[in-house]
Design an enzyme around this catalytic site. Structure first.
Site, short mmCIF file in Angstrom:
data_model
loop_
_atom_site.label_atom_id
_atom_site.label_comp_id
_atom_site.label_asym_id
_atom_site.label_seq_id
_atom_site.Cartn_x
_atom_site.Cartn_y
_atom_site.Cartn_z
N GLY A 232 -11.38 22.24 98.37
CA GLY A 232 -11.78 21.31 97.30
C GLY A 232 -11.27 21.69 95.92
O GLY A 232 -11.83 21.25 94.92
N GLU A 268 -10.46 27.51 102.24
CA GLU A 268 -9.68 26.61 103.10
C GLU A 268 -9.24 25.39 102.31
O GLU A 268 -9.71 24.28 102.55
CB GLU A 268 -10.47 26.23 104.36
CG GLU A 268 -11.91 25.85 104.11
CD GLU A 268 -12.72 25.60 105.37
OE1 GLU A 268 -12.39 26.17 106.42
OE2 GLU A 268 -13.68 24.81 105.28
N GLY A 270 -6.81 22.33 101.09
CA GLY A 270 -5.86 21.41 101.67
C GLY A 270 -5.04 20.79 100.55
O GLY A 270 -3.89 21.16 100.30
N ARG A 271 -5.67 19.86 99.83
CA ARG A 271 -5.00 19.08 98.79
C ARG A 271 -4.21 19.94 97.81
O ARG A 271 -3.05 19.66 97.51
CB ARG A 271 -6.06 18.27 98.02
CG ARG A 271 -5.48 17.21 97.09
CD ARG A 271 -6.59 16.57 96.24
NE ARG A 271 -7.64 15.95 97.04
CZ ARG A 271 -7.61 14.70 97.51
NH1 ARG A 271 -6.59 13.92 97.24
NH2 ARG A 271 -8.61 14.24 98.24
N CYS A 346 -0.40 -8.44 101.07
CA CYS A 346 -1.01 -9.66 100.53
C CYS A 346 -2.47 -9.39 100.19
O CYS A 346 -3.37 -10.04 100.74
CB CYS A 346 -0.90 -10.78 101.54
SG CYS A 346 0.78 -11.01 102.12
N TYR A 375 -3.20 13.89 101.79
CA TYR A 375 -4.05 12.69 101.90
C TYR A 375 -3.27 11.45 101.47
O TYR A 375 -3.76 10.64 100.67
CB TYR A 375 -5.33 12.84 101.07
CG TYR A 375 -6.14 14.05 101.44
CD1 TYR A 375 -6.90 14.09 102.61
CD2 TYR A 375 -6.15 15.18 100.63
CE1 TYR A 375 -7.63 15.21 102.97
CE2 TYR A 375 -6.87 16.31 100.98
CZ TYR A 375 -7.62 16.32 102.15
OH TYR A 375 -8.32 17.43 102.48
C1 LIG Z 1 -11.38 18.50 103.90
C2 LIG Z 1 -11.93 19.86 104.03
C3 LIG Z 1 -11.31 20.94 103.37
C4 LIG Z 1 -10.14 20.77 102.45
O1 LIG Z 1 -10.50 20.09 101.30
P1 LIG Z 1 -9.41 19.89 100.11
O2 LIG Z 1 -10.14 19.04 99.12
O3 LIG Z 1 -8.24 19.22 100.71
O4 LIG Z 1 -9.08 21.24 99.58
C5 LIG Z 1 -11.82 22.19 103.60
N1 LIG Z 1 -12.90 22.39 104.41
C6 LIG Z 1 -13.51 21.38 105.05
C7 LIG Z 1 -14.68 21.66 105.92
C8 LIG Z 1 -13.06 20.08 104.87
O5 LIG Z 1 -13.69 19.08 105.49
#
Ligand SMILES: *Cc1c(COP(=O)(O)O)cnc(C)c1O
Length: 407
Positions: A232, A268, A270-271, A346, A375
């Site tokens: 996050g 962990e 992601g983004r 559309c 995403y």
């Molecule tokens: C989606 C998710 C992440 C990654 O979140 P980001 O906002 O992409 O960093 C990490 N842990 C869990 C459990 C998630 O569901």
């Protein structure tokens, strides 16, 4: 406006119209970003990449030297990641795991299970007894803790501390931890606790969350080898150049690990790892005024890049002017300063960016949308209106520069 890397810019200009739109991923930029993130983090902080942000095999592979493992949240991600980056540690998380998915994960030998409920704990224990007899499976119960007071900004999205389908209610966590410690589940070993409480947090806010999760976990009074404080990390779609402050975050995590010798922290993200390396390249098809505003319709749209529609923002972009116009009919151009960039669907929701400064924008000019590495394609509704799929290009200029073995 957002400056693309030279590799991305060159490819966006050299692709024929028939190959637009295309996703362009700059793997060199991804590697250098991931290396910088890794360098900012201290000892005893592990990084698992949350594969759901972008599971393209080339992306997973490029991240490989810089991450300790991958977080997967479905049987599909498990099989995909296990094939793309074989023999790497996997954590299996996510709500609603099915017996088949858990069995596949046990048979694959995933490193850790993030357990989302009491029911899931019982299911996992029984499936472990049957499918991996004699082994003890490492678990981290996920707990839905409150986000500390003051940690949230307007851009963040809290999952924790309010009613959600994610993780255990903190009121239940004590009983679960006791059951994992008193021999109720001999197949399972309590490795630690897991919490992913919010997304879009700046470094100071992430640290406040990490501290409160660790304090809470240590307060359980059982030995824990690790605490996963989630992902996050903030990505700022309004100013792409301003990235999450990994250095400040790393310094704060170093204080936290120093205060808890023997504890490993796991994050962990992601983004914040992959958003920056991805670009959605397209071209303007039409330009026209409508009730006092100007619109450009581009090839593709939010069925390929749903991010601005889901997050309600303008996707940052750069215009690449193209001076040649190959058609015998007149070329439309914007008369004013600002143009709204819409896609081919559309529906009025198919807008990628509103009132972008693009004076004189013409049909045939190219547009590169930034922050399209996470995403983006994989969360989009590809089949709506049945337009063709985009191309995918993984730009790896370092590798391209090496002499090829075949001459
Ligand atoms: C989606 C998710 C992440 C990654 O979140 P980001 O906002 O992409 O960093 C990490 N842990 C869990 C459990 C998630 O569901």
């Amino acid at each position: 406006m957002t400056a693309p890397t030279p590799a991305v810019r060159d490819r966006a200009l050299s692709l024929p119209s028939s190959e637009l739109p295309s996703y362009l991923y700059d793997l060199v930029a991804l590697r250098s970003h991931a290396a910088a993130v890794r360098d900012a983090l201290p000892e005893r902080v592990e990084v698992y990449y949350a594969a759901k942000a972008n599971p393209e095999p080339e992306i997973l592979g490029a991240l490989d030297p810089y991450v300790d493992g991958y977080e997967v949240s479905s049987g599909g991600e498990l099989a995909h990641v296990a094939e793309a980056v074989p023999d790497r540690p996997l954590a299996f998380g996510g709500p609603g795991k099915t017996p088949d998915e858990i069995t596949a994960a046990l048979e694959h030998g995933v490193d850790r299970f993030h357990v989302e409920s009491v029911h899931e704990l019982g299911m996992l224990a029984e499936l472990a007894r049957r499918h991996v007899p004699g082994q003890r499976v490492a678990v981290l119960p996920r707990v839905n803790l409150a986000v500390p007071e003051g940690a949230l900004t307007s851009s963040s999205l809290a999952m924790g501390g309010r009613p959600t389908p994610f993780g255990l209610d903190p009121a239940r966590a004590g009983a679960v931890v006791r059951a994992l410690s008193d021999g109720t589940y001999p197949q399972l070993a309590l490795r630690g606790m897991h919490a992913h409480l919010a997304s879009g947090l700046e470094a100071a806010e992430q640290l406040a969350v990490a501290e409160s999760v660790v304090d809470w976990a240590m307060g359980l009074g059982v030995p824990l080898a690790e605490v996963n404080v989630g992902g996050g990390m903030h990505v700022d779609y309004t100013s792409p150049e301003r990235r999450f402050d990994w250095t400040a975050y790393g310094r704060g995590l170093a204080r936290l690990t120093a205060a808890h010798p023997g504890l490993t922290l796991r994050i962990e993200p992601g983004r914040a790892l992959t958003a920056y390396c991805g670009w959605y390249a397209t071209e303007v098809l039409d330009v026209k005024p409508s009730h006092g505003e100007e619109f450009a319709v581009v090839r593709g749209g939010t069925h390929h890049l749903r991010t601005p529609a889901t997050k309600g923002h303008d996707q940052p972009c750069a215009v690449l002017p193209v001076d040649t116009w190959p058609h015998p009919w007149p070329r439309p151009a914007a008369e004013g300063e600002r143009v709204t960039l819409a896609g081919q669907l559309c529906t009025p929701k198919d807008v990628l960016a509103r009132r972008v400064p693009a004076p004189g924008l013409r049909a045939g000019d190219r547009v590169l949308f930034a922050l399209a590495g996470a995403y983006a394609w994989n969360i989009s509704h590809h089949d709506f209106l049945m337009h063709p799929r985009p191309g995918f290009h993984f730009l790896d200029t370092e590798a391209d520069a090496l002499p090829r073995a075949d001459g």
